[in-house]
Design a protein around this motif. Sequence first.
Motif, mmCIF file in Angstrom:
data_model
loop_
_atom_site.group_PDB
_atom_site.id
_atom_site.type_symbol
_atom_site.label_atom_id
_atom_site.label_comp_id
_atom_site.label_asym_id
_atom_site.label_seq_id
_atom_site.Cartn_x
_atom_site.Cartn_y
_atom_site.Cartn_z
ATOM 1 N N LYS A 120 0.811 -1.218 0.000
ATOM 2 C CA LYS A 120 0.000 0.000 0.000
ATOM 3 C C LYS A 120 0.847 1.273 0.000
ATOM 4 N N SER A 121 1.865 1.323 0.840
ATOM 5 C CA SER A 121 2.703 2.526 0.905
ATOM 6 C C SER A 121 3.572 2.673 -0.337
ATOM 7 N N SER A 122 4.208 1.596 -0.755
ATOM 8 C CA SER A 122 5.091 1.655 -1.930
ATOM 9 C C SER A 122 4.315 1.982 -3.199
ATOM 10 N N VAL A 123 3.210 1.284 -3.409
ATOM 11 C CA VAL A 123 2.381 1.545 -4.587
ATOM 12 C C VAL A 123 1.769 2.937 -4.473
ATOM 13 N N GLY A 124 1.306 3.286 -3.272
ATOM 14 C CA GLY A 124 0.665 4.579 -3.070
ATOM 15 C C GLY A 124 1.556 5.753 -3.418
ATOM 16 N N ARG A 125 2.802 5.705 -2.976
ATOM 17 C CA ARG A 125 3.738 6.800 -3.288
ATOM 18 C C ARG A 125 3.900 6.980 -4.794
ATOM 19 N N ARG A 126 4.112 5.874 -5.475
ATOM 20 C CA ARG A 126 4.336 5.950 -6.926
ATOM 21 C C ARG A 126 3.052 6.321 -7.672
ATOM 22 N N LEU A 127 1.935 5.808 -7.196
ATOM 23 C CA LEU A 127 0.657 6.142 -7.822
ATOM 24 C C LEU A 127 0.377 7.641 -7.669
ATOM 25 N N ALA A 128 0.630 8.177 -6.503
ATOM 26 C CA ALA A 128 0.427 9.610 -6.266
ATOM 27 C C ALA A 128 1.307 10.441 -7.199
ATOM 28 N N GLN A 129 2.548 10.017 -7.403
ATOM 29 C CA GLN A 129 3.428 10.731 -8.333
ATOM 30 C C GLN A 129 2.855 10.697 -9.737
ATOM 31 N N MET A 136 -0.869 13.759 -7.370
ATOM 32 C CA MET A 136 -1.676 13.980 -6.178
ATOM 33 C C MET A 136 -0.776 13.822 -4.960
ATOM 34 N N PRO A 137 -1.125 14.448 -3.837
ATOM 35 C CA PRO A 137 -0.361 14.226 -2.609
ATOM 36 C C PRO A 137 -0.527 12.787 -2.119
ATOM 37 N N PHE A 138 0.496 12.271 -1.466
ATOM 38 C CA PHE A 138 0.435 10.935 -0.864
ATOM 39 C C PHE A 138 0.477 11.072 0.655
ATOM 40 N N ILE A 139 -0.375 10.302 1.329
ATOM 41 C CA ILE A 139 -0.359 10.256 2.793
ATOM 42 C C ILE A 139 -0.387 8.801 3.229
ATOM 43 N N ASP A 140 0.497 8.463 4.151
ATOM 44 C CA ASP A 140 0.508 7.143 4.776
ATOM 45 C C ASP A 140 -0.188 7.307 6.128
ATOM 46 N N ALA A 141 -1.336 6.671 6.305
ATOM 47 C CA ALA A 141 -2.126 6.827 7.532
ATOM 48 C C ALA A 141 -1.324 6.437 8.767
ATOM 49 N N ASP A 142 -0.510 5.377 8.668
ATOM 50 C CA ASP A 142 0.279 4.957 9.830
ATOM 51 C C ASP A 142 1.253 6.049 10.259
ATOM 52 N N PRO A 193 -8.563 17.857 1.051
ATOM 53 C CA PRO A 193 -8.503 17.734 -0.416
ATOM 54 C C PRO A 193 -8.106 16.323 -0.833
ATOM 55 N N PRO A 194 -8.398 15.943 -2.080
ATOM 56 C CA PRO A 194 -8.105 14.595 -2.557
ATOM 57 C C PRO A 194 -6.621 14.233 -2.463
ATOM 58 N N VAL A 195 -6.372 13.010 -2.013
ATOM 59 C CA VAL A 195 -5.022 12.467 -1.861
ATOM 60 C C VAL A 195 -5.039 11.002 -2.247
ATOM 61 N N VAL A 196 -3.862 10.429 -2.374
ATOM 62 C CA VAL A 196 -3.713 8.973 -2.393
ATOM 63 C C VAL A 196 -3.341 8.599 -0.964
ATOM 64 N N LEU A 197 -4.158 7.764 -0.346
ATOM 65 C CA LEU A 197 -4.005 7.415 1.065
ATOM 66 C C LEU A 197 -3.757 5.927 1.224
ATOM 67 N N ALA A 198 -2.646 5.581 1.862
ATOM 68 C CA ALA A 198 -2.361 4.188 2.223
ATOM 69 C C ALA A 198 -2.826 3.993 3.663
ATOM 70 N N THR A 199 -3.727 3.038 3.874
ATOM 71 C CA THR A 199 -4.245 2.783 5.215
ATOM 72 C C THR A 199 -3.535 1.589 5.838
ATOM 73 N N GLY A 200 -3.654 1.475 7.154
ATOM 74 C CA GLY A 200 -3.163 0.293 7.845
ATOM 75 C C GLY A 200 -4.052 -0.896 7.514
#
Length: 193
Positions: free
Chosen positions: A28-37, A41-47, A85-92
């Motif tokens: 989730k975090s690895s894919v999320g960072r790259r997907l956001a790029q 869009m901004p990337f946020i890791d919930a953890d 605002p909209p982000v790509v969010l990686a959840t736990g």
Amino acid sequence: MVIHPDLAHSPERPTKSIVLVGLMGAGKSSVGRRLAQRLQMPFIDADQEIERAADCSIPEFFERFGEEEFRRGERRVIQRILDGPPVVLATGGGAFMAEDTRAAIAEHAVSVWLKADLDVLFERVSRRQGRPLLANRDPRGVLKKLMDERYPVYALADLEIESRRGPIEITVERACEVLAEYFDGLSDSVLAE
């Protein structure tokens, strides 16, 4: 970075957050960072947001306050992020299990389940310490139990993408394709009304 061509013309992008759900080790975090790029869009890791809010690591939080209190804080943090605002969010891994969190995600975001098989998950989580739910003598058994409990709930996500071995860019590209199809479908359904 260039926005994925299938998403560049979508009128829905980026009016909704994209929330990645799945078990620990699904990427989730690895894919999320790259997907956001890729989507600009901004990337946020919930953890990481939870650790910042609690001023301690997640293992420390579990040790001091227990899982139930952690889940309450997790729900508050995710709701706060979704209200922005909209982000790509990686959840736990456990976040999507809470009904009120799923409802908030459904209202404000597109949920994407990164689904991985047991061997892939175990290989990935074995590389990293600090996973409170795996702090026992049988982490593979715990992962299998979590899969049995959580996969039926993760299946409620809007979209599903296989997270396999291999370059992470393959999963990111697949996510872009699936999201483009999803947003195109939203546009078509709005036009049909």
